[in-house]
Design an enzyme around this catalytic site. Structure first.
Site, PDB file in Angstrom:
ATOM      1  N   ASP A  13       0.982  -1.083   0.014  1.00  0.00           N
ATOM      2  CA  ASP A  13      -0.027   0.052   0.239  1.00  0.00           C
ATOM      3  C   ASP A  13       0.818   1.328   0.094  1.00  0.00           C
ATOM      4  OD1 ASP A  13      -2.114  -1.612   0.337  1.00  0.00           O
ATOM      5  OD2 ASP A  13      -2.312  -1.654   2.354  1.00  0.00           O
ATOM      6  N   LYS A  16       2.285   2.440  -5.076  1.00  0.00           N
ATOM      7  CA  LYS A  16       2.760   1.875  -6.057  1.00  0.00           C
ATOM      8  C   LYS A  16       1.938   2.072  -7.340  1.00  0.00           C
ATOM      9  CE  LYS A  16       3.145  -2.133  -4.554  1.00  0.00           C
ATOM     10  NZ  LYS A  16       2.716  -2.089  -3.341  1.00  0.00           N
ATOM     11  N   GLY A  40      -4.601  -4.531  -4.331  1.00  0.00           N
ATOM     12  CA  GLY A  40      -5.576  -3.516  -4.516  1.00  0.00           C
ATOM     13  C   GLY A  40      -4.986  -2.311  -5.119  1.00  0.00           C
ATOM     14  N   HIS A  41      -4.899  -2.097  -6.368  1.00  0.00           N
ATOM     15  CA  HIS A  41      -4.208  -0.737  -7.026  1.00  0.00           C
ATOM     16  C   HIS A  41      -5.654   0.023  -7.360  1.00  0.00           C
ATOM     17  CE1 HIS A  41      -0.556  -3.023  -8.369  1.00  0.00           C
ATOM     18  NE2 HIS A  41      -0.619  -3.100  -6.854  1.00  0.00           N
ATOM     19  N   GLN A 223       2.012  -5.970  -3.132  1.00  0.00           N
ATOM     20  CA  GLN A 223       2.295  -5.843  -1.834  1.00  0.00           C
ATOM     21  C   GLN A 223       3.824  -5.271  -1.532  1.00  0.00           C
ATOM     22  OE1 GLN A 223       1.418  -9.229  -3.057  1.00  0.00           O
ATOM     23  NE2 GLN A 223      -0.411  -8.487  -2.670  1.00  0.00           N
TER      24      GLN A 223
END
Ligand code: IMP
Length: 442
Positions: A13, A16, A40-41, A223
């Site tokens: 988180d 990125k 989750g992006h 991650q």
């Protein structure tokens, strides 16, 4: 031509997605090399928010190839929903390429992950419940179902007939859960296979040819370093290798093809799930870092859980620089610190039992869980940085904060993010072609 790895330098988180989105512009191929729908992006483009779990966000740029590589684990249901969502929003998904070798997350993996983690009681990891650990466990156990099996009904049927009864022993006897029906799973997953087939290729060969043809490849880690199975804060880790080395194994290319490694870190620290977090803060201090009530609010993209927050940890980041071989850094969310009177940076740890000091990460879980941070305190800048577009625009005290981070980590900061949108970005030096590791760790 440059082949670049973007890696999270903390516990995931780090923001990125914004950095890969920025770099995707000059890349031809964007490759996910590990993890699955635990990631989750979030990317914000022209006021529209896109949330991805599996597909590299580079798909938003027309003409780019977005690869889900051999080292990933794919929940076909999630992947198909993402494809459908793109189509609904009139974004062409045909640039998506999924590796024949990626492993498939099956319904029994989800059930086992959730039951196993809650059964751990006080020792729970706080997984995302997306079946990641059990999918990778089957891969290591050489009983996994791969994408090449998913798209081949004969293979899929044969594997499920053998596997599901074995999984049912676990589901029923160990977790008191209802058994899975192999026939039902086969019928459902055969259709998933048919739908995904047009996207499935040997992505390793695809990337190899792209490199031969001087295309630019961007490998995006999911991650972060401290969640790495081998190099993270075990056992509070994920089951894959987010570190830069993982890009070669999980992408199916040789290390000689990599030109550059960019580490991404928040201007402070966050963590989702369980496990030690030496610089963690609570109460009002935590609310400020969590940016409650703002678009920046710290809640997990995949789980919606509030993220744990804390001060910047230079011990942990120096370690990340070392194990990834980071050339330069992108610092995100500097603007979250805008209103603080003072800022702490952890420069060392002290063992609360023995009094020993650590300047490098103590990897033994028994020691790491009992260290306390030794802080250096810097004055806050108490001004908004949101409109800053160059390093010179930044308040002096913000520059001092960044300079101190550079000094402590031994790498230069190439990018600073001061807001959620694409234009809220300061590029200090070319992140791809700038100097490699100009500073040295002392
Ligand atoms: P798993 O990957 O679902 O097995 O979860 C293992 C640990 O990694 C848990 O502490 C999760 O909260 C954490 N984790 C997994 N994926 C992410 C992510 O994308 N960002 C932050 N933490 C994650």
């Amino acid at each position: 031509m440059a082949n670049v790895i973007v890696v999270g330098a903390q516990w995931g988180d780090e923001g990125k997605a914004k950095i890969t989105d920025l770099l995707s512009k000059s890349a031809d191929y964007i490759v996910r090399y590990q993890g699955g729908s635990n990631a989750g992006h979030t990317v914000v483009v022209d006021g529209d928010t896109y949330k991805f779990h599996l597909i590299p966000s580079g798909i938003l740029y027309p003409g780019k190839i977005a690869v889900v590589g051999p080292g990933t684990v794919v929940d076909p249901k999630v992947l198909l929903e993402e494809i459908e969502d793109l189509k609904r929003r009139e974004i062409d998904p045909s640039g998506l390429k999924v590796s024949t070798q990626a492993h498939v997350t099956m319904p029994y993996h989800l059930a086992i992950d959730q039951a196993e983690d809650s059964g751990r009681g006080r020792k729970k990891i706080g997984t995302t419940g997306r079946g990641i650990g059990p999918t990778y466990a089957d891969k290591s156990d050489r009983i996994g179902i791969r994408i090449c099996d998913l798209i081949d009904p004969n293979e899929l049927k044969e594997k499920l007939e053998w596997l599901v009864p074995r999984k049912n022993i676990m589901l029923e006897r160990l977790y008191s859960l209802p058994p899975a029906d192999p026939k039902k799973i086969f019928e459902e997953y055969k259709i998933f296979g048919e739908k995904l087939k047009p996207y499935v290729v040997d992505t390793s060969a695809l990337i190899f040819n792209a490199i031969k043809n001087k295309k630019n490849i961007l490998f995006e880690g999911a991650q972060g370093t401290l969640l790495d199975l081998d190099h993270g804060t075990y056992p509070y880790v994920t089951s894959s290798n987010p570190v830069a080395g993982g890009a070669c194994v999980g992408g199916g290319i040789g290390p000689t093809s990599i030109d550059r490694i960019i580490g991404v870190s928040k201007a402070f620290t966050t963590r989702v799930g369980e496990g030690p977090f030496p610089t963690e803060v609570f109460g009002r201090e935590a609310d400020e870092l969590r940016a409650k009530g703002t678009a920046w609010a710290e809640f997990g993209t995949t789980t919606g859980r509030p993220r744990r927050v804390g001060w910047l940890d230079a011990v942990l980041l120096r370690y990340a620089v070392r194990v990834n071989g980071i050339d330069c850094l992108a610092i995100t969310k500097l603007d979250v610190l805008d209103n603080l009177d003072e800022l702490n940076i952890c420069v060392a740890y002290e063992d609360t039992t023995t009094g020993s000091k650590y300047y490098d990460l103590p990897l033994a879980a028994g020691i790491f869980k009992r260290v306390k941070p030794i802080f250096e305190t810097l004055p806050g800048w108490k001004t908004s940085t949101n409109k800053c577009r160059t390093r010179d625009d930044l308040p002096e005290k913000a520059k001092n904060y960044l300079d101190r981070i550079q000094e402590l980590l031994g790498v230069s900061i190439a990018i600073v993010s001061v807001g959620q949108k694409r234009h809220h970005t300061i590029v200090i030096e070319d992140p791809i072609h700038g100097p490699k590791r100009v500073l040295q760790q002392s």
